[in-house]
Write a protein that holds these residues in place. Structure first.
Motif, PDB file in Angstrom:
ATOM      1  N   THR A  34      11.064   0.791   8.299  1.00 58.79           N
ATOM      2  CA  THR A  34      10.411   0.271   7.094  1.00 58.79           C
ATOM      3  C   THR A  34      10.874  -1.156   6.815  1.00 58.79           C
ATOM      4  N   HIS A  37       9.956  -5.610   8.942  1.00 54.73           N
ATOM      5  CA  HIS A  37       8.721  -6.361   8.697  1.00 54.73           C
ATOM      6  C   HIS A  37       9.135  -7.660   8.012  1.00 54.73           C
ATOM      7  N   VAL A  39       7.795  -9.673   5.810  1.00 55.12           N
ATOM      8  CA  VAL A  39       7.578  -9.737   4.356  1.00 55.12           C
ATOM      9  C   VAL A  39       8.615  -8.883   3.643  1.00 55.12           C
ATOM     10  N   ARG A  40       8.897  -7.708   4.169  1.00 53.57           N
ATOM     11  CA  ARG A  40       9.869  -6.824   3.526  1.00 53.57           C
ATOM     12  C   ARG A  40      11.270  -7.405   3.609  1.00 53.57           C
ATOM     13  N   CYS A  61       6.111 -14.775  -0.723  1.00 53.89           N
ATOM     14  CA  CYS A  61       5.815 -14.234   0.621  1.00 53.89           C
ATOM     15  C   CYS A  61       4.428 -14.617   1.120  1.00 53.89           C
ATOM     16  N   GLU A  70       2.265  -2.725  -1.999  1.00 56.45           N
ATOM     17  CA  GLU A  70       2.383  -1.706  -0.953  1.00 56.45           C
ATOM     18  C   GLU A  70       3.728  -1.827  -0.229  1.00 56.45           C
ATOM     19  N   HIS A  71       4.145  -3.041   0.081  1.00 50.61           N
ATOM     20  CA  HIS A  71       5.449  -3.243   0.709  1.00 50.61           C
ATOM     21  C   HIS A  71       6.563  -2.729  -0.205  1.00 50.61           C
TER      22      HIS A  71
END
Length: 112
Positions: A34, A37, A39-40, A61, A70-71
């Protein structure tokens, strides 16, 4: 044998095994996936330095608000973040203190 030394065999030491099980490490792997990524990871970086709203995180971001939401939802599901409502605004913050060490490792290895 010297005091404090452990006995070794051809394949393993007699010292205690590290704690954990394959199942527990599987849970860890899911949460690490998870995190994997860009962006995360950026959201983790930002939230380690303060509280932010979805809109603020999305702007930094360079993603739409719904994508940022959602992230954040995925990261909350792993227990990395919490949210707190203040009036009409929702602020996100880090809930997992170990993220600081993990991010320091990532920054040290990949950021100049």
């Amino acid at each position: 044998m010297k005091k404090g030394a452990s006995k070794t065999t051809a394949t393993a030491t007699v010292d205690a095994k590290p704690k954990g099980s394959v199942q527990e490490l599987g849970d860890a792997a899911e949460c690490l996936k998870t995190l994997a990524h860009p962006v995360r990871l950026r959201m983790v970086q930002l939230l380690l330095h303060g509280r932010y709203t979805v809109g603020e995180l999305a702007a930094d971001c360079e993603v739409p608000d719904n994508v940022a939401s959602e992230h954040l939802r995925l990261l909350q599901r792993c227990g990395f973040f919490t949210s707190e409502r203040e009036g009409r605004r929702v602020f996100y913050q880090v809930a997992e203190p170990h993220l600081a060490k993990l991010m320091a490792c990532i920054e040290g290895r990949f950021l100049s």
